[in-house]
Design a protein around this motif. Structure first.
Motif, PDB file in Angstrom:
ATOM      1  N   ARG A  97       0.868  -1.174   0.000  1.00  0.00           N
ATOM      2  CA  ARG A  97       0.000   0.000   0.000  1.00  0.00           C
ATOM      3  C   ARG A  97       0.901   1.218   0.000  1.00  0.00           C
ATOM      4  O   ARG A  97       1.854   1.289   0.774  1.00  0.00           O
ATOM      5  CB  ARG A  97      -0.922   0.003   1.216  1.00  0.00           C
ATOM      6  N   LEU A  98       0.582   2.172  -0.850  1.00  0.00           N
ATOM      7  CA  LEU A  98       1.435   3.340  -1.016  1.00  0.00           C
ATOM      8  C   LEU A  98       0.702   4.602  -0.587  1.00  0.00           C
ATOM      9  O   LEU A  98      -0.438   4.821  -0.984  1.00  0.00           O
ATOM     10  CB  LEU A  98       1.867   3.478  -2.479  1.00  0.00           C
ATOM     11  N   GLU A  99       1.402   5.404   0.186  1.00  0.00           N
ATOM     12  CA  GLU A  99       0.887   6.708   0.573  1.00  0.00           C
ATOM     13  C   GLU A  99       1.794   7.772  -0.032  1.00  0.00           C
ATOM     14  O   GLU A  99       2.987   7.825   0.268  1.00  0.00           O
ATOM     15  CB  GLU A  99       0.878   6.837   2.096  1.00  0.00           C
ATOM     16  N   PRO A 100       1.250   8.608  -0.930  1.00  0.00           N
ATOM     17  CA  PRO A 100       2.089   9.627  -1.578  1.00  0.00           C
ATOM     18  C   PRO A 100       2.705  10.575  -0.553  1.00  0.00           C
ATOM     19  O   PRO A 100       2.090  10.926   0.444  1.00  0.00           O
ATOM     20  CB  PRO A 100       1.105  10.361  -2.495  1.00  0.00           C
ATOM     21  N   VAL A 101       3.929  10.993  -0.835  1.00  0.00           N
ATOM     22  CA  VAL A 101       4.637  11.964  -0.002  1.00  0.00           C
ATOM     23  C   VAL A 101       5.036  13.131  -0.902  1.00  0.00           C
ATOM     24  O   VAL A 101       5.833  12.961  -1.831  1.00  0.00           O
ATOM     25  CB  VAL A 101       5.882  11.349   0.655  1.00  0.00           C
ATOM     26  N   GLY A 102       4.494  14.299  -0.649  1.00  0.00           N
ATOM     27  CA  GLY A 102       4.815  15.462  -1.468  1.00  0.00           C
ATOM     28  C   GLY A 102       4.199  15.378  -2.848  1.00  0.00           C
ATOM     29  O   GLY A 102       3.383  14.498  -3.149  1.00  0.00           O
ATOM     30  N   GLU A 103       4.634  16.277  -3.724  1.00  0.00           N
ATOM     31  CA  GLU A 103       4.089  16.324  -5.075  1.00  0.00           C
ATOM     32  C   GLU A 103       4.727  15.323  -6.017  1.00  0.00           C
ATOM     33  O   GLU A 103       4.149  14.956  -7.042  1.00  0.00           O
ATOM     34  CB  GLU A 103       4.261  17.741  -5.653  1.00  0.00           C
ATOM     35  N   GLY A 104       5.938  14.888  -5.702  1.00  0.00           N
ATOM     36  CA  GLY A 104       6.606  13.913  -6.543  1.00  0.00           C
ATOM     37  C   GLY A 104       6.881  14.446  -7.936  1.00  0.00           C
ATOM     38  O   GLY A 104       7.169  15.619  -8.146  1.00  0.00           O
ATOM     39  N   ALA A 105       6.742  13.549  -8.931  1.00  0.00           N
ATOM     40  CA  ALA A 105       7.049  13.910 -10.311  1.00  0.00           C
ATOM     41  C   ALA A 105       6.137  15.001 -10.844  1.00  0.00           C
ATOM     42  O   ALA A 105       6.531  15.777 -11.722  1.00  0.00           O
ATOM     43  CB  ALA A 105       6.959  12.666 -11.193  1.00  0.00           C
ATOM     44  N   SER A 106       4.925  15.098 -10.314  1.00  0.00           N
ATOM     45  CA  SER A 106       3.981  16.097 -10.816  1.00  0.00           C
ATOM     46  C   SER A 106       4.484  17.523 -10.602  1.00  0.00           C
ATOM     47  O   SER A 106       4.100  18.441 -11.328  1.00  0.00           O
ATOM     48  CB  SER A 106       2.615  15.920 -10.155  1.00  0.00           C
ATOM     49  N   ALA A 107       5.359  17.724  -9.626  1.00  0.00           N
ATOM     50  CA  ALA A 107       5.898  19.061  -9.371  1.00  0.00           C
ATOM     51  C   ALA A 107       6.814  19.534 -10.494  1.00  0.00           C
ATOM     52  O   ALA A 107       7.115  20.725 -10.587  1.00  0.00           O
ATOM     53  CB  ALA A 107       6.656  19.072  -8.048  1.00  0.00           C
ATOM     54  N   LEU A 108       7.229  18.604 -11.365  1.00  0.00           N
ATOM     55  CA  LEU A 108       8.174  18.941 -12.427  1.00  0.00           C
ATOM     56  C   LEU A 108       7.531  18.978 -13.807  1.00  0.00           C
ATOM     57  O   LEU A 108       8.237  19.095 -14.814  1.00  0.00           O
ATOM     58  CB  LEU A 108       9.331  17.923 -12.433  1.00  0.00           C
ATOM     59  N   PHE A 109       6.199  18.872 -13.880  1.00  0.00           N
ATOM     60  CA  PHE A 109       5.541  18.814 -15.181  1.00  0.00           C
ATOM     61  C   PHE A 109       5.792  20.059 -16.025  1.00  0.00           C
ATOM     62  O   PHE A 109       5.713  20.017 -17.247  1.00  0.00           O
ATOM     63  CB  PHE A 109       4.042  18.584 -15.013  1.00  0.00           C
ATOM     64  N   ASP A 110       6.077  21.190 -15.384  1.00  0.00           N
ATOM     65  CA  ASP A 110       6.356  22.414 -16.136  1.00  0.00           C
ATOM     66  C   ASP A 110       7.828  22.528 -16.530  1.00  0.00           C
ATOM     67  O   ASP A 110       8.227  23.514 -17.152  1.00  0.00           O
ATOM     68  CB  ASP A 110       5.958  23.644 -15.310  1.00  0.00           C
ATOM     69  N   ASP A 111       8.632  21.542 -16.180  1.00  0.00           N
ATOM     70  CA  ASP A 111      10.057  21.547 -16.515  1.00  0.00           C
ATOM     71  C   ASP A 111      10.412  20.185 -17.118  1.00  0.00           C
ATOM     72  O   ASP A 111      10.876  19.282 -16.415  1.00  0.00           O
ATOM     73  CB  ASP A 111      10.896  21.816 -15.262  1.00  0.00           C
TER      74      ASP A 111
END
Length: 243
Positions: A70-84
């Protein structure tokens, strides 16, 4: 077998109609492959992108069986870099190198920490390519193939270290290496000391250096090439004028 651990997603693929198999690099338990129920859902897919940070709750009947997680996301991860896109490619390449280089269920806390440092640096365009090179050096060290870049192997000198021996992985100073310059690998100054500034061409030299030893010691013995994602990153860095 049960544990909870911090982890990075290295890759994922569909499994069955609704699930997914996820490849994780955990802090204390190394690289593990596990089944994620509902991993194919629209809600879960964004958190299974390479480089995403998660808290993993892992269970398996025995060490030989495929476990579930079971995974609990931590932070924005890869989505934080979609603009770069370039930084996103850097994260994807880093995950691919770890996935290809590390064996399952072998603890490598140093590899986790190296990836963690890179992930944190990716928001700083001016420095993260250099951190990527250091990340790959960290992987080599974690796997027992660390390079000695502080002292000249021939003279014991600690200054004017400009090359690396492809045979030993040890630094070579200017004076000792000059007669053999065409056989040696360039050593960028920023890898000798963090106080040394980045010079034009240093990132390209760094990628060539770590790529040589990753290929020789890690990927070639497994009859695998360097990951395509890494090759694409080098091409994109060159196009961006960052090599």
């Amino acid at each position: 077998m049960e544990f909870q651990d911090d982890a990075f997603v290295l890759g994922a693929r569909s499994h069955g109609e609704t699930g997914a198999l996820v490849d994780l690099l955990t802090r204390d338990h190394g690289r593990i492959l596990a089944y994620v129920a509902g991993g194919a859902s629209r809600k879960m897919k964004p958190h299974l992108q390479p480089g995403s940070r998660v808290l993993a709750d892992y269970r398996a009947r025995t060490t030989e069986h495929l476990g579930s997680v079971r995974l609990e996301p931590v932070g924005e991860g890869a989505s934080a870099l979609f603009d770069d896109p370039l930084a996103l490619q850097g994260l994807t390449a880093a995950a691919a190198v770890a996935q290809g280089a590390l064996h399952e269920r072998e603890p490598h806390p140093g590899a986790f920490l190296a990836l963690e440092a890179l992930a944190e640096a990716l928001v700083h365009r001016e420095v993260w390519p250099a951190v990527f090179v250091r990340y790959e050096l960290g992987l080599l060290g974690a796997l027992g193939f660390g390079l000695d870049l502080k002292v000249c192997a021939a003279t014991g000198a600690t200054t004017n270290l400009v090359w690396v021996s492809p045979r030993t992985g040890h630094a070579v100073c200017l004076e000792a290496g000059l007669p053999y310059a065409d056989r040696l690998l360039a050593l960028p100054a920023f890898l000798v000391s963090s106080r040394n500034p980045l010079e034009p061409g240093d990132i390209g030299k760094g990628f060539a250096l770590t790529g040589f030893f990753l290929e020789r010691h890690v990927f070639h013995p497994m009859d695998k090439p360097l990951p395509e994602a890494r090759e694409r990153l080098v091409e994109k860095l060159e196009t961006a004028g960052l090599l």
